[in-house]
Motif scaffolding. Structure first.
Motif: not given
Length: 133
Positions: A17-23
């Motif tokens: 989820a953190l990676k998706a937010i970053d993207e």
């Protein structure tokens, strides 16, 4: 063992989820070099202290930011001085409770799960983790 497996899945879900937010943030704000830069944007008043960016709402707090997805899932993260993203057991637990199918795990299980995910995660100080670079 099943509890630790559920906690491990929760930690991996938080990292995804953190990676998706970053993207999503980088797509919405092309000048964003790293997620931590949202703090500088808010402090310079280029974005508000809370609002919507892309598909997420956000609220800046102290050294971090809470992001909420369209389905209500919350990812709260702090940023170190070097811009790295850090999170503790409380943030992992809150993430689990905010899932569409809430998952309540103990701090002990979360700690064991996060520590079992090294070298994916680094324990930067007791109970605080960062995704390894």
């Amino acid at each position: 063992m099943e509890r630790v497996g559920a906690a491990r899945d929760l930690v991996l879900g938080y990292v995804r989820a953190l990676k998706a937010i970053d993207e999503a943030m980088r797509a919405a704000i092309p000048s964003l070099e790293r997620l931590a830069d949202v703090l500088g944007l808010a402090r310079s008043r280029r974005i508000g202290p809370s609002g919507h960016i892309g598909t997420y709402s956000y609220t800046i707090h102290g050294a971090g930011c809470r992001f909420i997805s369209g389905n209500g899932t919350e990812v709260d993260v702090d940023f170190e001085a070097d811009g790295s993203e850090v999170f503790d057991l409380w943030r992992l637990r809150w993430y689990g409770l905010s899932l569409p199918d809430p998952l309540d795990v103990t701090d002990e299980d979360l700690r064991s799960a996060a520590r079992s995910l090294q070298p994916l995660l680094d324990e930067v100080r007791p109970g605080w983790f960062s995704v390894a670079s």
